[in-house]
Write an enzyme that holds these catalytic residues in place. Structure first.
Site, mmCIF file in Angstrom:
data_model
loop_
_atom_site.group_PDB
_atom_site.id
_atom_site.type_symbol
_atom_site.label_atom_id
_atom_site.label_comp_id
_atom_site.label_asym_id
_atom_site.label_seq_id
_atom_site.Cartn_x
_atom_site.Cartn_y
_atom_site.Cartn_z
ATOM 1 N N ARG A 75 61.805 28.701 67.519
ATOM 2 C CA ARG A 75 61.903 28.233 68.903
ATOM 3 C C ARG A 75 63.152 28.775 69.590
ATOM 4 O O ARG A 75 63.682 28.149 70.511
ATOM 5 C CB ARG A 75 61.875 26.706 68.989
ATOM 6 C CG ARG A 75 60.538 26.093 68.584
ATOM 7 C CD ARG A 75 60.519 24.602 68.860
ATOM 8 N NE ARG A 75 59.361 23.967 68.253
ATOM 9 C CZ ARG A 75 59.309 22.687 67.909
ATOM 10 N NH1 ARG A 75 60.359 21.904 68.100
ATOM 11 N NH2 ARG A 75 58.220 22.179 67.382
ATOM 12 N N ARG A 79 62.934 26.333 75.304
ATOM 13 C CA ARG A 79 63.458 25.380 76.271
ATOM 14 C C ARG A 79 64.969 25.262 76.304
ATOM 15 O O ARG A 79 65.527 24.694 77.238
ATOM 16 C CB ARG A 79 62.842 24.005 76.000
ATOM 17 C CG ARG A 79 61.329 23.974 76.192
ATOM 18 C CD ARG A 79 60.718 22.711 75.616
ATOM 19 N NE ARG A 79 60.831 22.655 74.172
ATOM 20 C CZ ARG A 79 60.454 21.632 73.436
ATOM 21 N NH1 ARG A 79 59.965 20.552 74.020
ATOM 22 N NH2 ARG A 79 60.578 21.665 72.121
ATOM 23 N N ARG A 88 59.691 30.626 83.477
ATOM 24 C CA ARG A 88 58.519 29.774 83.233
ATOM 25 C C ARG A 88 58.228 28.833 84.392
ATOM 26 O O ARG A 88 57.173 28.180 84.411
ATOM 27 C CB ARG A 88 58.751 28.917 81.989
ATOM 28 C CG ARG A 88 58.294 29.481 80.659
ATOM 29 C CD ARG A 88 56.804 29.418 80.423
ATOM 30 N NE ARG A 88 56.134 28.220 80.886
ATOM 31 C CZ ARG A 88 56.067 27.067 80.215
ATOM 32 N NH1 ARG A 88 56.634 26.965 79.028
ATOM 33 N NH2 ARG A 88 55.440 26.025 80.717
ATOM 34 N N ASP A 124 51.732 30.422 71.253
ATOM 35 C CA ASP A 124 51.485 29.055 70.813
ATOM 36 C C ASP A 124 50.375 29.089 69.773
ATOM 37 O O ASP A 124 49.475 29.938 69.839
ATOM 38 C CB ASP A 124 51.067 28.171 71.995
ATOM 39 C CG ASP A 124 51.048 26.694 71.618
ATOM 40 O OD1 ASP A 124 52.076 26.021 71.829
ATOM 41 O OD2 ASP A 124 50.021 26.222 71.106
ATOM 42 N N TYR A 199 44.794 19.604 64.640
ATOM 43 C CA TYR A 199 44.712 19.409 66.087
ATOM 44 C C TYR A 199 43.261 19.339 66.545
ATOM 45 O O TYR A 199 42.899 18.554 67.422
ATOM 46 C CB TYR A 199 45.403 20.558 66.812
ATOM 47 C CG TYR A 199 46.901 20.436 66.904
ATOM 48 C CD1 TYR A 199 47.494 19.350 67.542
ATOM 49 C CD2 TYR A 199 47.730 21.415 66.371
ATOM 50 C CE1 TYR A 199 48.875 19.236 67.635
ATOM 51 C CE2 TYR A 199 49.106 21.316 66.463
ATOM 52 C CZ TYR A 199 49.680 20.230 67.093
ATOM 53 O OH TYR A 199 51.047 20.126 67.191
#
Length: 392
Positions: A75, A79, A88, A124, A199
């Site tokens: 990561r 963010r 983004r 992703d 998921y």
């Protein structure tokens, strides 16, 4: 154990006649069928033309002595970077992954800022689902949410097939990125089949993954079919990245820590091996990482990988002992300490380096992803510290 040796272990290691790695190899893209893969990477690939083969990262992954201690962060493109938030802005997560120029720019940002030894491809784990035509989106504050969960044999049979053509945005993003990275390797990645399938069964993130854990016992044939579907989707996703220019690939099993060893070996490991069968013939280093998987490390290695990633819960010297000193390790700085006083964080980084010294190779990383509140300057300082400590 080498990847080829683990692959050949097949049913003897993993399982049942219904779910056997000996029955599968590399999928023919877009057909849903399988054929034995041949050949390797093109001569102009960064691993083949000299750009990345001697890099610190690839050298460590292959058990050699690197020119400096390699480090990258899971990561790292995300963010915690203000430049990421800027590009983004106003773009949905999955859309940003499928715009090649934007995905490439985000991938490159942490390399420019931190001088890390690898870029990790920005994408992703549910992108293969999206490209196959499965209804899925990333809901802010929630995570991946499917339009319709996949819970029965009929649901699995109705799943669309991912085609090779649908992966073109991924290949283009990789090509754009590699063209700017020079000697810095790009790492491709994919979600491991269990995490992807979890998921799909739950339809959204879950704390305990009761749905997939129940399905593998209550309807093992439906589970095997779903796990195989997820394995082929992840495997094709990996192959697209590697063939387009990535120099290594990591399989992330975010939720495997919810499983006991027996269930992992019988119901999950064969699918992970199947995913990797799509790319073994390419010769790039393969890494396997999971969270909460301290008790599964040997089984995770035995699906056939070159490097095992270790999360923050287990010291690297103990991980190396459990693995018998057979593979290089990656990890495992505790992300929680990135916000601690510098003297605490520095001491921890040095402890991680010391704990990893006995392994055949060691690539520094976090024991999980970069928290979004992390000060980017701290990551840069950690990289500088690691690079200042000479490889032994």
């Amino acid at each position: 154990m080498t990847p080829s040796a683990a692959a050949s272990a097949g049913t003897a290691k993993f399982g049942t006649a219904k779910f056997s790695t000996s029955e599968i190899s590399t999928a023919t893209p877009g057909t849903g069928t399988h054929s034995t893969a041949t050949g390797g990477l093109d001569a102009g690939h960064p691993l083949m033309d000299g750009r990345t083969a001697g890099s610190p990262l690839i050298t460590a992954y292959r058990g050699g002595k690197p020119s400096r201690r390699p480090v990258w962060f899971m990561r790292q493109a995300g963010r915690s970077l203000p430049e990421y938030l800027k590009v983004r802005k106003g773009v949905a997560m999955l859309d940003s992954c499928l715009r090649p120029e934007l995905a490439s720019e985000i991938t490159l940002q942490p390399v420019r800022r931190h001088d890390v030894d690898a870029a990790i491809f920005f994408s992703d784990i549910v992108i293969p689902l999206k490209l196959a035509g499965v209804g899925v989106d990333i809901v802010p504050g929630v995570g991946p949410v499917l339009d319709k969960p996949v819970r029965t044999a009929e649901d699995v049979a109705a799943l669309p097939q991912l085609t090779w053509e649908a992966l073109e945005p991924i290949r283009e993003a990789v090509r754009l990125t590699v063209a700017q990275l020079g000697s810095t390797p790009l790492i491709g990645f994919a979600g491991a089949p269990f995490t992807l399938a979890a998921y799909m069964v739950e339809g959204k993130p879950s704390r305990d993954h009761l749905g997939p854990r129940t399905m593998m016992h209550a309807d093992p044939e439906a589970w095997a079919a779903l796990a195989n579907w997820a394995a082929d989707a992840s495997g094709m996703f990996l192959r697209a990245q590697l063939e387009a220019g990535a120099s290594a690939a990591q399989l992330f099993d975010s939720w495997a820590g919810s499983l006991g060893l027996a269930d992992y070996e019988r119901y999950v490991a064969p699918a992970s091996s199947r995913a990797l069968d799509h790319v073994r013939h390419l010769g790039a280093p393969l890494i396997h990482f999971g969270t909460g998987t301290s008790e599964l490390l040997v089984a995770m290695r035995d699906v056939g990988v070159d490097v095992v990633g270790v999360d923050y819960r287990l010291p690297l010297d103990e991980a190396n002992r459990r693995l018998g000193g057979t593979v290089p390790l990656q990890g495992n700085i505790d992300p929680a300490l990135l916000s601690a006083p510098w003297e605490v964080l520095e001491a921890h980084v040095r402890e991680v380096i010391a704990a990893g010294a006995a392994a055949p190779g060691h690539v520094l990383n976090l024991g999980h992803g970069v928290p979004p509140e992390t000060d980017p300057a701290v990551l840069t300082r950690v990289v500088e510290l690691i690079h200042s400590i000479s490889p032994e």
